[in-house]
Design a protein around this motif. Structure first.
Motif: not given
Length: 320
Positions: A155-177
């Motif tokens: 849904g509207p929730l996005r969660t990521s794994a440890g530390v550097t996975a925050g970059l993976d999360l942000a990249l997925r959000l960039v892809e969404e947008d």
């Protein structure tokens, strides 16, 4: 048209949980040659935020004063001491309101432990740092914690794994947008995987191999770690202690909260990791050194735990 992103951070925050995602969004702005993302850091209260590394972060906005604040994306950053951090009732309420106003919200790393205090993770699929996954599941029993995942969207929730996975999360959000092409350009610029070929499992170091329990059980663990190649199974562990398998199962449940077979499998996997990283033994000799009946048995067990085969693991982690 623009999109605001806010990173919420408490004192002691892991600096990369904040700077990593922000740099991904900033790189997307550079790829677009315009400011699509407007980036802010939010603190719980006025003042600078001192990260766990000692670096001081200047906040742009404060939670206590954000009554009319609106952001498109809100992410809660994690911290090495996140399991001890507690939000006040008013902070939880304010954070919940901000999440409700946003298009999407979520957490980076152990920030899931903080976001869980709002109740927003209940009945949601989530992930967090592998070392926090059990605690998150305990504190938020109605959440479906996917401990091996690098990134989870529900849904509207996005969660990521440890530390550097925050970059993976942000990249997925960039892809969404902004689409795949811009996200791939950002990944190339930051020299990061567009899609990591592995999950969290191959990073995890399980606490179950520490010598725990009473003295007799610790002695058994020492003996087992020294004799893995010759141990056929749980019956050998029981025989070494001159106990029945049922009694040994009871001891492990009482003192380690796990089955002896699970502990033994963890021990084999961790020894396989060490030998693969060390690189002295040929790949075909490692199964026997860890007590596996065959290479196929080890390959299946290793891939189930880590998400990759022993051969791929050696290529990635061999200490050349």
């Amino acid at each position: 048209m623009s999109h605001s992103v806010t990173l919420f951070a408490l004192p002691g925050v892991q600096l990369l949980d904040v700077s990593g995602p922000l740099d991904v969004f900033a790189e997307a702005n550079r790829a677009l040659r315009r400011q699509f993302y407007r980036l802010n850091v939010m603190a719980a209260e006025p003042g600078v935020i001192t990260a766990s590394s000692g670096v001081r972060i200047g906040a742009d906005v404060w939670l206590e004063e954000a009554l009319d604040y609106v952001t498109d994306t809100l992410l809660v950053a994690g911290a090495p001491n996140a399991e001890q951090q507690r939000l006040s009732e008013s902070q939880c309420a304010q954070l919940s309101v901000l999440c409700a106003r946003s298009q999407r919200y979520g957490s980076v790393c152990s920030g899931a432990l903080l976001l869980a205090q709002t109740g927003l993770l209940q009945r949601r699929r989530v992930t967090t740092h592998w070392a926090c996954a059990d605690l998150l599941a305990l504190r938020c029993p109605e959440a479906q914690v996917e401990a091996d995942a690098l990134y989870v969207a529900d849904g509207p929730l996005r969660t990521s794994a440890g530390v550097t996975a925050g970059l993976d999360l942000a990249l997925r959000l960039v892809e969404e947008d902004l689409g795949r092409d811009i996200a791939q350009e950002v990944a190339a610029s930051l020299v990061m995987f567009f899609r990591r070929p592995v999950n969290q499992g191959h990073f995890a170091r399980r606490d179950s191999l520490s010598l725990t329990g009473r003295a007799a059980l610790q002695e058994l663990q020492r003996w087992a770690l020294a004799h893995l190649p010759t141990i056929g199974g749980v019956s050998d562990l029981a025989a070494h202690m001159d106990l029945s398998v049922r009694h040994l199962n009871r001891l492990f449940r009482q003192q380690l909260d796990m089955q002896p077979g699970s502990w033994l499998e963890n021990a084999r996997i961790e020894k396989a990791r060490a030998l693969l990283e060390e690189g002295r033994l040929p790949l075909k000799a490692i199964p026997e050194a860890c007590g596996y009946r065959s290479g196929d048995v080890m390959r299946r067990a290793f891939a189930k735990r880590t998400g990759i085969t022993p051969a791929v693991y050696r290529r990635m982690f061999h200490q050349s």
